[in-house]
Design an enzyme around this catalytic site. Structure first.
Site, mmCIF file in Angstrom:
data_model
loop_
_atom_site.group_PDB
_atom_site.id
_atom_site.type_symbol
_atom_site.label_atom_id
_atom_site.label_comp_id
_atom_site.label_asym_id
_atom_site.label_seq_id
_atom_site.Cartn_x
_atom_site.Cartn_y
_atom_site.Cartn_z
ATOM 1 N N TYR A 166 59.195 -76.515 -70.537
ATOM 2 C CA TYR A 166 60.273 -77.189 -70.138
ATOM 3 C C TYR A 166 61.604 -76.732 -70.452
ATOM 4 O O TYR A 166 62.243 -76.633 -69.440
ATOM 5 C CB TYR A 166 59.906 -78.720 -70.871
ATOM 6 N N SER A 179 68.922 -79.629 -69.258
ATOM 7 C CA SER A 179 68.822 -80.194 -70.468
ATOM 8 C C SER A 179 69.417 -79.489 -71.524
ATOM 9 O O SER A 179 69.511 -78.113 -71.473
ATOM 10 C CB SER A 179 67.338 -80.345 -70.594
HETATM 11 N N1 LIG Z 1 65.360 -88.277 -70.132
HETATM 12 C C1 LIG Z 1 65.992 -87.659 -71.039
HETATM 13 O O1 LIG Z 1 66.097 -87.777 -72.211
HETATM 14 C C2 LIG Z 1 66.667 -86.379 -70.355
HETATM 15 C C3 LIG Z 1 67.216 -85.305 -71.160
HETATM 16 C C4 LIG Z 1 67.273 -84.177 -70.751
HETATM 17 C C5 LIG Z 1 67.262 -84.008 -69.436
HETATM 18 N N2 LIG Z 1 66.713 -84.749 -68.550
HETATM 19 C C6 LIG Z 1 66.645 -84.286 -67.070
HETATM 20 O O2 LIG Z 1 67.158 -85.526 -66.225
HETATM 21 C C7 LIG Z 1 66.383 -85.722 -64.973
HETATM 22 C C8 LIG Z 1 65.754 -87.190 -64.856
HETATM 23 O O3 LIG Z 1 65.148 -87.440 -65.892
HETATM 24 P P1 LIG Z 1 64.336 -88.659 -66.220
HETATM 25 O O4 LIG Z 1 64.232 -88.842 -67.552
HETATM 26 O O5 LIG Z 1 65.106 -89.973 -65.386
HETATM 27 O O6 LIG Z 1 62.721 -88.369 -65.816
HETATM 28 P P2 LIG Z 1 61.732 -89.402 -65.036
HETATM 29 O O7 LIG Z 1 61.882 -90.730 -65.571
HETATM 30 O O8 LIG Z 1 60.231 -88.668 -65.448
HETATM 31 O O9 LIG Z 1 61.909 -88.980 -63.704
HETATM 32 C C9 LIG Z 1 61.425 -87.744 -63.210
HETATM 33 C C10 LIG Z 1 61.695 -87.956 -61.516
HETATM 34 O O10 LIG Z 1 61.284 -86.844 -60.742
HETATM 35 C C11 LIG Z 1 60.380 -87.080 -59.650
HETATM 36 N N3 LIG Z 1 59.496 -85.870 -59.478
HETATM 37 C C12 LIG Z 1 58.780 -85.321 -60.315
HETATM 38 N N4 LIG Z 1 58.085 -84.359 -59.633
HETATM 39 C C13 LIG Z 1 58.332 -84.305 -58.342
HETATM 40 C C14 LIG Z 1 58.082 -83.633 -57.110
HETATM 41 N N5 LIG Z 1 57.014 -82.742 -57.010
HETATM 42 N N6 LIG Z 1 58.734 -84.106 -56.087
HETATM 43 C C15 LIG Z 1 59.495 -85.160 -56.102
HETATM 44 N N7 LIG Z 1 59.871 -85.776 -57.048
HETATM 45 C C16 LIG Z 1 59.279 -85.311 -58.134
HETATM 46 C C17 LIG Z 1 59.638 -88.453 -60.369
HETATM 47 O O11 LIG Z 1 59.229 -88.984 -59.124
HETATM 48 P P3 LIG Z 1 57.774 -89.263 -58.572
HETATM 49 O O12 LIG Z 1 56.660 -89.048 -59.890
HETATM 50 O O13 LIG Z 1 57.751 -90.569 -57.910
HETATM 51 O O14 LIG Z 1 57.712 -87.921 -57.851
HETATM 52 C C18 LIG Z 1 60.766 -89.067 -60.948
HETATM 53 O O15 LIG Z 1 61.345 -89.853 -59.861
HETATM 54 C C19 LIG Z 1 65.398 -84.459 -65.275
HETATM 55 O O16 LIG Z 1 66.016 -83.233 -64.647
HETATM 56 C C20 LIG Z 1 65.338 -84.403 -66.673
HETATM 57 O O17 LIG Z 1 64.710 -82.991 -67.224
HETATM 58 C C21 LIG Z 1 66.388 -86.018 -68.962
#
Ligand SMILES: NC(=O)c1ccc[n+]([C@@H]2O[C@H](COP(=O)([O-])OP(=O)(O)OC[C@H]3O[C@@H](n4cnc5c(N)ncnc54)[C@H](OP(=O)(O)O)[C@@H]3O)[C@@H](O)[C@H]2O)c1
Length: 228
Positions: free
Chosen positions: A146, A130
């Site tokens: 985070y 991130s």
């Molecule tokens: N969206 C943004 O603006 C943003 C910005 C910077 C970085 N990122 C990074 O991009 C990545 C994806 O983010 P996103 O926005 O798509 O997040 P999201 O929609 O919240 O999805 C997170 C995913 O992680 C899984 N997860 C969480 N805990 C877990 C566990 N203990 N075991 C297995 N799976 C687990 C969740 O599935 P379950 O709940 O089904 O387990 C879900 O599929 C992350 O690394 C995030 O930090 C996102």
């Protein structure tokens, strides 16, 4: 055709990323805890294998390891699963800090340790970081746990790139800016992210397949500016 592990595949970026990679003919091992969402995903494309597992538990990691033994080889590991604690530092308990690091760092450490024996020369590990985990980027109130976990993931990337170089396994980190997902809404409820999960998944897919032929050990900001 490559075998690609995508964690966090039940929603958001990981869901779209799994779809895109499978559409391109890659075999995707899609991991998350929510089995119903993974089944929906796997029903869309026969190239996707749904593997429900909690990556913070020994049972979940063992389940993944057994599947890796069946498959035999992993070409790309995309560590995308994460969670976000949005809480002012003084109100964030050590239990919340531990949960944050369990999901965003320690589960990745364990998964890499279990995947590496199945990775040959030319493989690629992509850590999804991130902008909050990049030194000197703009920081935001409530995101100390985070952002610290993502900062640790950035440095882990550099260390592993060095340590795995003799095996010719590349390790890079994509430090994402805001992407429209549930996680983004929980961090910035009043902010409309300029990038969709579909658009970001296209970039990550291309990078995972090709980026390691150009770079190793890099932490790349994928952002217009902070937090966009
Ligand atoms: N969206 C943004 O603006 C943003 C910005 C910077 C970085 N990122 C990074 O991009 C990545 C994806 O983010 P996103 O926005 O798509 O997040 P999201 O929609 O919240 O999805 C997170 C995913 O992680 C899984 N997860 C969480 N805990 C877990 C566990 N203990 N075991 C297995 N799976 C687990 C969740 O599935 P379950 O709940 O089904 O387990 C879900 O599929 C992350 O690394 C995030 O930090 C996102």
């Amino acid at each position: 055709m490559k075998h690609i592990v995508v964690t966090g595949a039940s929603r958001g970026i990981g869901y779209q990323l799994s779809r895109r990679l499978a559409e391109n003919g890659q075999k995707v091992i899609a991991i998350a805890r929510t089995s119903t969402s993974l089944e929906t995903l796997a029903n869309e494309d026969k190239n996707i294998l749904a593997l429900p597992a909690d990556l913070t538990t020994e049972a979940g990691l063992t389940k993944v390891e057994h599947e890796l033994q069946n498959i035999g080889q992993i070409d790309i590991l995309i560590n995308n699963a994460a969670m976000l604690v949005n809480s002012p530092f003084m109100e964030t308990s050590i239990a919340m800090w531990k949960q944050q690091f369990d999901v965003n760092l320690f589960s990745i450490v364990e998964l890499i340790q279990r995947c590496k024996p199945f990775m040959k020369s030319g493989s690629h590990i992509v850590n999804i970081g991130s902008m909050g985990g990049v030194q000197s980027s703009k920081k935001f109130t409530g995101l100390s746990a985070y952002s610290a976990s993502k900062g640790a993931l950035s440095i882990l990337t550099e260390c592993l790139a060095l340590e795995f170089a003799r095996d010719e396994i590349s390790v890079n980190c994509l430090a994402l800016g805001a992407v429209s997902t549930e996680m983004q809404k929980s961090a910035f409820p009043d902010f409309d992210a300029p990038v969709s999960a579909e658009a970001m998944s296209k970039f990550i897919s291309d990078f995972a397949l090709n980026g390691h032929t150009f770079m190793n050990g890099k932490i790349l900001p994928i952002s217009f500016s902070d937090p966009e």
